[in-house]
Write a protein that holds these residues in place. Structure first.
Motif, short mmCIF file in Angstrom:
data_model
loop_
_atom_site.label_atom_id
_atom_site.label_comp_id
_atom_site.label_asym_id
_atom_site.label_seq_id
_atom_site.Cartn_x
_atom_site.Cartn_y
_atom_site.Cartn_z
N GLY A 156 -10.96 -5.10 8.27
CA GLY A 156 -12.39 -4.88 8.55
C GLY A 156 -12.64 -3.50 9.11
O GLY A 156 -13.74 -3.19 9.58
N GLY A 157 -11.61 -2.65 9.09
CA GLY A 157 -11.74 -1.28 9.59
C GLY A 157 -11.62 -0.27 8.46
O GLY A 157 -12.10 -0.52 7.36
N ALA A 158 -10.99 0.84 8.75
CA ALA A 158 -10.84 1.90 7.75
C ALA A 158 -9.37 2.28 7.60
O ALA A 158 -8.56 2.03 8.49
N VAL A 159 -9.06 2.87 6.45
CA VAL A 159 -7.71 3.38 6.19
C VAL A 159 -7.84 4.81 5.68
O VAL A 159 -8.68 5.09 4.82
N ALA A 160 -7.03 5.69 6.25
CA ALA A 160 -7.01 7.09 5.82
C ALA A 160 -5.63 7.41 5.27
O ALA A 160 -4.63 7.21 5.96
N VAL A 161 -5.61 7.85 4.01
CA VAL A 161 -4.35 8.19 3.35
C VAL A 161 -4.28 9.72 3.24
O VAL A 161 -5.14 10.34 2.61
N SER A 162 -3.22 10.29 3.84
CA SER A 162 -3.09 11.75 3.86
C SER A 162 -2.31 12.24 2.66
O SER A 162 -1.32 11.62 2.25
N GLY A 183 -3.40 8.86 -4.73
CA GLY A 183 -4.00 7.97 -5.72
C GLY A 183 -3.23 6.67 -5.88
O GLY A 183 -3.81 5.59 -6.06
N GLU A 184 -1.92 6.76 -5.78
CA GLU A 184 -1.09 5.56 -5.91
C GLU A 184 -1.34 4.55 -4.80
O GLU A 184 -1.02 3.37 -4.94
N ALA A 185 -1.87 5.03 -3.68
CA ALA A 185 -2.09 4.15 -2.53
C ALA A 185 -3.52 3.62 -2.46
O ALA A 185 -3.87 2.91 -1.51
N ARG A 186 -4.34 3.96 -3.44
CA ARG A 186 -5.75 3.59 -3.39
C ARG A 186 -5.95 2.09 -3.23
O ARG A 186 -6.65 1.63 -2.33
N SER A 187 -5.32 1.30 -4.06
CA SER A 187 -5.58 -0.14 -4.00
C SER A 187 -4.99 -0.74 -2.72
O SER A 187 -5.58 -1.63 -2.11
N ALA A 204 0.78 8.23 1.59
CA ALA A 204 0.68 7.22 0.53
C ALA A 204 1.82 6.20 0.62
O ALA A 204 1.59 4.98 0.57
N SER A 205 3.05 6.69 0.79
CA SER A 205 4.19 5.78 0.85
C SER A 205 4.08 4.82 2.03
O SER A 205 4.40 3.63 1.91
N GLU A 206 3.63 5.32 3.16
CA GLU A 206 3.53 4.47 4.34
C GLU A 206 2.44 3.41 4.18
O GLU A 206 2.61 2.26 4.62
N VAL A 207 1.33 3.78 3.60
CA VAL A 207 0.23 2.83 3.43
C VAL A 207 0.64 1.73 2.45
O VAL A 207 0.38 0.55 2.68
N VAL A 257 -2.52 15.76 -0.57
CA VAL A 257 -3.15 17.02 -0.96
C VAL A 257 -4.65 16.88 -0.80
O VAL A 257 -5.31 17.68 -0.14
N ASP A 258 -5.23 15.85 -1.41
CA ASP A 258 -6.56 15.40 -1.01
C ASP A 258 -6.36 14.17 -0.13
O ASP A 258 -5.34 13.49 -0.24
N ASP A 259 -7.33 13.87 0.72
CA ASP A 259 -7.19 12.70 1.59
C ASP A 259 -8.18 11.64 1.15
O ASP A 259 -9.31 11.94 0.77
N LEU A 260 -7.72 10.41 1.24
CA LEU A 260 -8.56 9.28 0.86
C LEU A 260 -8.90 8.49 2.11
O LEU A 260 -8.03 8.19 2.93
N VAL A 261 -10.18 8.14 2.25
CA VAL A 261 -10.62 7.30 3.37
C VAL A 261 -11.42 6.15 2.79
O VAL A 261 -12.31 6.36 1.95
N THR A 262 -11.12 4.94 3.23
CA THR A 262 -11.87 3.80 2.70
C THR A 262 -12.08 2.73 3.78
O THR A 262 -11.27 2.62 4.71
N ASP A 263 -13.17 2.01 3.63
CA ASP A 263 -13.40 0.84 4.48
C ASP A 263 -13.40 -0.43 3.63
O ASP A 263 -13.85 -1.47 4.08
N GLY A 264 -12.93 -0.30 2.41
CA GLY A 264 -12.89 -1.45 1.52
C GLY A 264 -14.15 -1.57 0.68
O GLY A 264 -14.18 -2.32 -0.30
#
Lengths: 278, 278, 278
Positions: free
Chosen positions: A172-178, A158-162, A128-131, A180-187
């Protein structure tokens, strides 16, 4: 938006295609976890090759089906190697994964990460901090402020969601935030993948190897989002299974590689995750 | 001189504080065992970060609570990185651990080790030959002559006793000499810690990771002597326990990390050791 | 031509001599598998030391009883380190092992490998594609054409037979070609060693560590051919035994090191192999 069932079918196909094709994903990555990254890439069904020199980075960008660039343990020669490799990847429209580990440490890292903005990584993988810090460095709209401490995250996913969504929309690609749960988004979509193990924070290389394996899946997946989610699901599944077999981190590393190798395509697709609109 | 019981209480407190605080200890260390060092630091309850570049060494010296400098596998950039990092640590009065591994091999290593004298490492960790050789290089009174062969010791811990005491008196810190038994001294007291395993000489990284873990404990311990003895006791305990579970070195590495993670603060404090005046 | 029984007796003696003498074999090798190489060398009974700098390479060439030069993950300083080390080894007539891994990737690697021709490595260790490519680079008569893809072989051991024999005749040493079966030749004899495990292609470092262990045996063996065959037999034995104990690559790495350590001299000599004229 794609349905969850369709997405799962794409994950199954990606895992199978990788295992049948044994695609080569080259890496420029740190010396701490380079061995674990390579072994994880092989366990997932890929083939690994690591280099440091500029023309060798270009070679792998051309020869590999995807490439992994990890900013850990920078060497002086990276000043030339990283931009030339990323530029080649961008020009060839070849998928590549960026891990901005250690963002904020040292001037070369900041300079390189700033340069990489224009080469738009296919997948960004970080905590999260890095993203948040990368979105900030790239001046991509995000309200969050990064708190980076060494290589560990001090912030929740969650803090890195936006920030993740904004980065994905930019690349135009994807971002994966590591986390406890992992978040993956393509926007457009946001997936939350569950599982894993608390031991993943008690060993080195969980994050780095996730980036490396995402590159392996990116060689075959129909989209960066599918590639990133396949990797995240595979890691959460393997982590969950490995934790059941062990009670300490030395054994966990071994068991984790074993489970990554043994996980079936169907089980990876069925690893618990939620899907929502961004 | 402190009593053994009081020392044991300090060890308990140090181990607990580290596990509660998860302090970051940065490292500049060799590529052979860098992964094992980081995993051992994490298993002990610390947080690890490794770098090579001069300004990144300075960054970690500032950001980390202690730093580990290991002279193995020198790269050209170390010519600048090592002195700048050590100088920063010295100026900030931040604890740091020196491992003079490979002393005698190559001109850069000799030059760097000579330079480091003025920055007075908080803890020096080496085998008997290395400690004797360092005292000799620094022209600190010792009768012993060093016989170094590659990275292995050809001399016993007892032979390095006077060199270790002299070094500790010079630095005002502690010196840990690794061997069948381990010797730790601050120039006033000498502790001999027992246990460990013959397999520790059959794997890479026993010594390097001891230095890295000593840096982790140095972030919290009330003295360099306590930090060094805590690390040595933890390693001897984990080695003893790991050896009981395995019959070969591959399994030993895994079991050793497991036992380092699982060892209680009380058990580390109670690992067999003797205490005498220097 | 030597009889198989006599060769087996030499293998037994080599393994025993190494275990009794603990000879030091220095290495300049890649960062991906450097830890595994060192641990395999120690498991076989040797002592390991790794360096990067030119004068340190020369130091190890002098101090070590044999040296291992592996072309993976080249750094800029290798431009000086590799030729100076190889020249020293050649002048001292000290045994050394060349692993031309990654041949074809980048200009420095090609330049270094071309230079090494005149220093005639005692043992060349590679997969089929690498051995064919090296024979081609050195313009040593061979009909085969190399197809190199990253660091993996795309060709079978049999295809490299004539290239291996030609290389061995040129160097006056031995060549070991790794594959499902392994081929070892000194240009007069060809041995085919059987066993191993399919997991050896599912982990990093099988090939690199074989080169490193061949260097360890080369310190004591009566000939390069014996040294190479001892290493190949030991690896095939350890691989066969490790595979019986595990079902996945993480565990295999651990078990492999264990079995390399536990293998008796007699069992290594008796590992199934065929011997024929070249």
């Amino acid at each position: 938006m794609i349905s969850k069932a369709e997405l799962q079918q794409r994950i199954v196909q990606t895992v199978r295609d990788v295992r049948e094709t044994n695609p080569m994903a080259g890496s420029i990555t740190n010396t701490v976890t380079v061995n674990f990254v390579a072994n994880a890439q092989i366990a997932a069904g890929g083939s690994a090759a690591m280099v440091y020199l500029p023309d060798e980075g270009e070679f792998l960008a051309n020869a590999g089906w995807a490439t992994y660039l990890n900013m850990g343990t920078l060497l002086p020669v990276y000043e030339e190697t990283i931009p030339r490799t990323a530029q080649t990847l961008h020009e060839l429209r070849r998928p590549w994964v960026l891990d901005p580990v250690g963002i904020g440490i040292g001037s070369l890292r900041t300079r390189l990460l700033a340069q990489l903005k224009e080469y738009k990584p296919t997948i960004i993988r970080g905590n999260a901090s890095e993203v948040i810090a990368l979105a900030s460095l790239w001046e991509i709209a995000t309200e969050a402020t990064a708190y980076v401490r060494g290589v560990d995250s001090t912030q929740g996913v969650g803090e890195a969601r936006s920030a993740a969504i904004a980065l994905a929309r930019y690349t135009g690609g994807a971002v994966a935030v590591s986390g406890v749960d992992d978040l993956v988004t393509d926007g457009v979509m946001v997936a939350r993948s569950h599982g894993g193990s608390h031991f993943m924070a008690k060993i080195t290389g969980s994050g780095c190897s996730l980036g490396g394996v995402a590159a392996v899946y990116a060689t075959m997946a129909p989209s960066p989002f599918t590639a990133a989610l396949t990797a995240v699901n595979a890691f959460n599944l393997a982590g969950t299974r490995a934790e059941k077999r062990v009670d300490a981190p030395g054994s966990f590393q071994v068991a984790f590689l074993d489970e990554l190798y043994k996980a079936s395509a169907e089980d990876i697709a069925r690893n618990s995750f939620d899907l929502e609109e961004a």
